[in-house]
Design a protein around this motif. Structure first.
Motif, PDB file in Angstrom:
ATOM      1  N   MET A  34     -85.218 -27.783  57.489  1.00 41.89           N
ATOM      2  CA  MET A  34     -83.908 -28.293  57.911  1.00 41.89           C
ATOM      3  C   MET A  34     -83.945 -28.775  59.359  1.00 41.89           C
ATOM      4  SD  MET A  34     -81.843 -25.159  56.168  1.00 41.89           S
ATOM      5  CE  MET A  34     -80.156 -25.587  56.569  1.00 41.89           C
ATOM      6  N   GLY A  35     -85.148 -28.798  59.929  1.00 45.01           N
ATOM      7  CA  GLY A  35     -85.310 -29.335  61.278  1.00 45.01           C
ATOM      8  C   GLY A  35     -85.137 -28.331  62.400  1.00 45.01           C
ATOM      9  N   ALA A  36     -85.037 -27.033  62.055  1.00 44.35           N
ATOM     10  CA  ALA A  36     -84.836 -26.027  63.107  1.00 44.35           C
ATOM     11  C   ALA A  36     -86.114 -25.795  63.907  1.00 44.35           C
ATOM     12  CB  ALA A  36     -84.379 -24.708  62.479  1.00 44.35           C
ATOM     13  N   ARG A  37     -85.922 -25.358  65.147  1.00 45.55           N
ATOM     14  CA  ARG A  37     -87.041 -24.853  65.957  1.00 45.55           C
ATOM     15  C   ARG A  37     -86.994 -23.332  65.806  1.00 45.55           C
ATOM     16  NH1 ARG A  37     -86.184 -25.957  71.293  1.00 45.55           N
ATOM     17  NH2 ARG A  37     -83.979 -25.849  70.843  1.00 45.55           N
ATOM     18  N   LEU A  38     -88.156 -22.712  65.698  1.00 46.10           N
ATOM     19  CA  LEU A  38     -88.139 -21.315  65.258  1.00 46.10           C
ATOM     20  C   LEU A  38     -88.900 -20.356  66.160  1.00 46.10           C
ATOM     21  CD1 LEU A  38     -88.802 -22.104  61.504  1.00 46.10           C
ATOM     22  CD2 LEU A  38     -86.654 -21.246  62.456  1.00 46.10           C
ATOM     23  N   THR A  39     -88.252 -19.226  66.455  1.00 44.68           N
ATOM     24  CA  THR A  39     -88.982 -18.067  66.973  1.00 44.68           C
ATOM     25  C   THR A  39     -89.122 -17.093  65.811  1.00 44.68           C
ATOM     26  OG1 THR A  39     -88.264 -18.262  69.259  1.00 44.68           O
ATOM     27  CG2 THR A  39     -88.903 -16.065  68.522  1.00 44.68           C
ATOM     28  N   ILE A  40     -90.365 -16.768  65.494  1.00 40.75           N
ATOM     29  CA  ILE A  40     -90.598 -15.821  64.395  1.00 40.75           C
ATOM     30  C   ILE A  40     -91.167 -14.533  64.984  1.00 40.75           C
ATOM     31  CG2 ILE A  40     -90.774 -17.434  62.453  1.00 40.75           C
ATOM     32  CD1 ILE A  40     -93.795 -17.564  62.894  1.00 40.75           C
ATOM     33  N   THR A  41     -90.583 -13.434  64.567  1.00 39.31           N
ATOM     34  CA  THR A  41     -91.039 -12.150  65.117  1.00 39.31           C
ATOM     35  C   THR A  41     -91.189 -11.103  64.014  1.00 39.31           C
ATOM     36  OG1 THR A  41     -90.636 -10.455  66.799  1.00 39.31           O
ATOM     37  CG2 THR A  41     -88.686 -11.356  65.710  1.00 39.31           C
ATOM     38  N   GLY A  42     -92.095 -10.186  64.277  1.00 31.64           N
ATOM     39  CA  GLY A  42     -92.391  -9.092  63.356  1.00 31.64           C
ATOM     40  C   GLY A  42     -93.431  -8.232  64.063  1.00 31.64           C
ATOM     41  N   ARG A  43     -94.023  -7.291  63.325  1.00 36.26           N
ATOM     42  CA  ARG A  43     -95.009  -6.432  63.986  1.00 36.26           C
ATOM     43  C   ARG A  43     -96.440  -6.824  63.660  1.00 36.26           C
ATOM     44  NH1 ARG A  43     -92.700  -0.918  61.977  1.00 36.26           N
ATOM     45  NH2 ARG A  43     -92.639  -2.251  60.151  1.00 36.26           N
ATOM     46  N   ASN A  44     -96.628  -7.668  62.653  1.00 34.88           N
ATOM     47  CA  ASN A  44     -97.967  -8.017  62.192  1.00 34.88           C
ATOM     48  C   ASN A  44     -98.344  -9.423  62.699  1.00 34.88           C
ATOM     49  OD1 ASN A  44    -100.133  -8.945  60.670  1.00 34.88           O
ATOM     50  ND2 ASN A  44     -99.518  -7.829  58.841  1.00 34.88           N
ATOM     51  N   VAL A  66     -94.203 -17.660  68.427  1.00 35.43           N
ATOM     52  CA  VAL A  66     -94.528 -16.385  67.768  1.00 35.43           C
ATOM     53  C   VAL A  66     -94.500 -15.261  68.799  1.00 35.43           C
ATOM     54  CG1 VAL A  66     -96.440 -15.085  66.764  1.00 35.43           C
ATOM     55  CG2 VAL A  66     -95.975 -17.388  65.951  1.00 35.43           C
ATOM     56  N   LYS A  67     -93.825 -14.174  68.462  1.00 37.28           N
ATOM     57  CA  LYS A  67     -93.827 -13.013  69.373  1.00 37.28           C
ATOM     58  C   LYS A  67     -93.760 -11.731  68.539  1.00 37.28           C
ATOM     59  CE  LYS A  67     -93.142 -10.936  73.423  1.00 37.28           C
ATOM     60  NZ  LYS A  67     -94.217 -10.834  74.405  1.00 37.28           N
ATOM     61  N   THR A  68     -94.741 -10.874  68.720  1.00 34.97           N
ATOM     62  CA  THR A  68     -94.681  -9.592  68.022  1.00 34.97           C
ATOM     63  C   THR A  68     -93.734  -8.656  68.786  1.00 34.97           C
ATOM     64  OG1 THR A  68     -96.602  -8.819  69.233  1.00 34.97           O
ATOM     65  CG2 THR A  68     -97.014  -9.663  67.027  1.00 34.97           C
ATOM     66  N   ALA A  69     -93.026  -7.840  68.061  1.00 35.65           N
ATOM     67  CA  ALA A  69     -92.136  -6.868  68.709  1.00 35.65           C
ATOM     68  C   ALA A  69     -91.785  -5.763  67.722  1.00 35.65           C
ATOM     69  CB  ALA A  69     -90.851  -7.551  69.174  1.00 35.65           C
ATOM     70  N   ASP A  70     -91.782  -4.539  68.243  1.00 32.78           N
ATOM     71  CA  ASP A  70     -91.194  -3.433  67.481  1.00 32.78           C
ATOM     72  C   ASP A  70     -89.745  -3.350  67.957  1.00 32.78           C
ATOM     73  OD1 ASP A  70     -90.181  -1.039  66.572  1.00 32.78           O
ATOM     74  OD2 ASP A  70     -92.084   0.038  66.807  1.00 32.78           O
ATOM     75  N   LEU A  71     -88.831  -3.651  67.093  1.00 34.47           N
ATOM     76  CA  LEU A  71     -87.433  -3.782  67.509  1.00 34.47           C
ATOM     77  C   LEU A  71     -86.770  -2.462  67.856  1.00 34.47           C
ATOM     78  CD1 LEU A  71     -86.282  -6.565  65.032  1.00 34.47           C
ATOM     79  CD2 LEU A  71     -87.014  -6.811  67.399  1.00 34.47           C
ATOM     80  N   THR A  72     -87.447  -1.353  67.569  1.00 35.49           N
ATOM     81  CA  THR A  72     -86.865  -0.064  67.959  1.00 35.49           C
ATOM     82  C   THR A  72     -87.141   0.243  69.436  1.00 35.49           C
ATOM     83  OG1 THR A  72     -88.833   1.173  67.274  1.00 35.49           O
ATOM     84  CG2 THR A  72     -87.076   0.914  65.632  1.00 35.49           C
ATOM     85  N   VAL A  73     -87.964  -0.589  70.070  1.00 31.94           N
ATOM     86  CA  VAL A  73     -88.319  -0.354  71.482  1.00 31.94           C
ATOM     87  C   VAL A  73     -87.526  -1.326  72.368  1.00 31.94           C
ATOM     88  CG1 VAL A  73     -90.226  -0.266  73.139  1.00 31.94           C
ATOM     89  CG2 VAL A  73     -90.628   0.343  70.729  1.00 31.94           C
ATOM     90  N   VAL A 120     -83.673   1.474  62.692  1.00 34.85           N
ATOM     91  CA  VAL A 120     -84.161   0.108  62.422  1.00 34.85           C
ATOM     92  C   VAL A 120     -83.035  -0.767  61.870  1.00 34.85           C
ATOM     93  CG1 VAL A 120     -85.774  -1.299  61.078  1.00 34.85           C
ATOM     94  CG2 VAL A 120     -86.529   0.903  62.007  1.00 34.85           C
ATOM     95  N   ASN A 121     -82.366  -0.279  60.822  1.00 32.95           N
ATOM     96  CA  ASN A 121     -81.420  -1.144  60.105  1.00 32.95           C
ATOM     97  C   ASN A 121     -80.111  -1.364  60.844  1.00 32.95           C
ATOM     98  OD1 ASN A 121     -83.388  -1.072  58.192  1.00 32.95           O
ATOM     99  ND2 ASN A 121     -82.217   0.008  56.643  1.00 32.95           N
ATOM    100  N   PHE A 122     -79.722  -0.390  61.638  1.00 33.99           N
ATOM    101  CA  PHE A 122     -78.433  -0.518  62.325  1.00 33.99           C
ATOM    102  C   PHE A 122     -78.582  -0.636  63.840  1.00 33.99           C
ATOM    103  CE2 PHE A 122     -74.821   2.113  64.191  1.00 33.99           C
ATOM    104  CZ  PHE A 122     -73.996   1.012  64.363  1.00 33.99           C
ATOM    105  N   LYS A 123     -79.026   0.446  64.498  1.00 34.54           N
ATOM    106  CA  LYS A 123     -78.947   0.487  65.966  1.00 34.54           C
ATOM    107  C   LYS A 123     -79.781  -0.602  66.648  1.00 34.54           C
ATOM    108  CE  LYS A 123     -80.830   3.497  68.942  1.00 34.54           C
ATOM    109  NZ  LYS A 123     -81.273   4.780  69.472  1.00 34.54           N
ATOM    110  N   SER A 124     -81.051  -0.709  66.249  1.00 33.68           N
ATOM    111  CA  SER A 124     -81.929  -1.674  66.927  1.00 33.68           C
ATOM    112  C   SER A 124     -81.496  -3.105  66.651  1.00 33.68           C
ATOM    113  CB  SER A 124     -83.376  -1.488  66.473  1.00 33.68           C
ATOM    114  OG  SER A 124     -83.791  -0.191  66.805  1.00 33.68           O
TER     115      SER A 124
END
Ligand code: NAD
Length: 266
Positions: A34-44, A66-73, A120-124
């Protein structure tokens, strides 16, 4: 594949969490179309780079970050948003797809599991959103889509902790939506039933083991319990997320949109 035109999100920068997971991964591919520019994040990191390689022919290397991140931190959340902002500019859209299953029946639950699922699902997710939202508030523009679940709308057997965390997602989505729309920012949630990803497979496997049936039988039973006769594909969920990010959805605010093959009626 996207059902939308390649202009629908032209030049919009969308940050997708959980992009290494089934729904996030597919959403990145649909939004790229759809033409978006993307930041993709995950732990792997390896999986993120694999996804990046698929996005480059569609949007160009300069439009994928691309940026790895643990979202609980907390520090990793901050670094994620700062670096995404620096790499691709103002974040127009946020898709909160990171999440974990969890639990089991109530008598099996322990405190650590409940804390982890709620974290993970709520607070972070909420606090990552806060960082992106503060930038959106300055611009008075932005769209946020949170992944809740059918389990966030009603109880599901053997899923107390997960369901509670997904009810929480709808609670904050709708409360925040009321505040955010005053600033022209939209917040919505998507509530899928079973989707064809590792998360659903794990849950179905666990239930099948308890019943003493094979995984395949468990999958067939899960599908048979759905009025449409099957679980959703990641592409179907990604298209709903994509729709919510477009101008076509500009008066959709604080919704919890179901996609479950009719399972919500059962
Ligand atoms: P998935 O397990 O394939 O992907 C989830 C992703 O979240 C994974 O990439 C995982 O690494 C990431 N994640 C987990 N904890 C993280 C953390 N601390 N920091 C950063 N990333 C983290 O699951 P999915 O099916 O793609 O699920 C996406 C979302 O949709 C989840 O929020 C899930 O609860 C929701 N959902 C899924 C289903 C389903 O049946 N698959 C149904 C309803 C709702």
């Amino acid at each position: 594949m996207s059902i939308f035109s390649n202009e629908a999100l032209k030049h919009k920068h969308v940050l997708i969490t959980g992009a290494t997971g089934g729904i996030g991964y597919e959403t990145a591919k649909v939004l790229a179309g759809m033409g978006a520019r993307l930041t993709i994040t995950g732990r792997n990191e390896e999986k993120l780079n694999e996804l990046k390689q698929q996005l480059i022919p569609v949007v160009g290397e300069e439009n994928v970050f691309v940026k790895t991140a643990d979202l609980t931190v907390e520090k990793e959340r901050e670094e994620l948003v700062l670096s995404a902002d620096k790499a691709l500019g103002f974040i127009n859209g946020l898709v909160n797809s990171a999440g974990i299953g969890g639990g089991g029946v109530v008598e099996e639950l322990d405190e650590a599991t409940v804390e982890r699922v709620m974290n993970v699902n709520f607070k972070s997710t909420l606090f990552l959103t806060q960082l992106v939202y503060s930038r959106m508030l300055e611009k008075k523009e932005g769209d946020i889509v949170n992944l809740s679940s059918l389990s966030g709308l009603r109880g599901t057997h053997g899923n107390t902790a997960y369901a509670a965390s997904k009810f929480a997602v709808i609670g904050w989505t709708q409360s925040m939506a009321l505040e955010a729309i005053e600033h022209k920012i939209r917040v919505n949630a998507v509530c899928p039933g079973y989707v064809d990803t590792e998360m659903a497979w794990n849950s179905i496997r666990k239930k099948a083991e308890k019943k003493g049936v094979s995984f395949e039988e468990g999958m067939n039973e899960a599908a048979a319990a759905i009025p449409s006769g099957r679980i959703s594909t990641t592409e179907e969920v990604a298209n709903m997320i994509a729709f919510l990010l477009t101008d076509a959805a500009r008066n959709i605010v604080g919704e919890a949109m179901k996609i479950s093959g009719g399972n919500f009626m059962r």
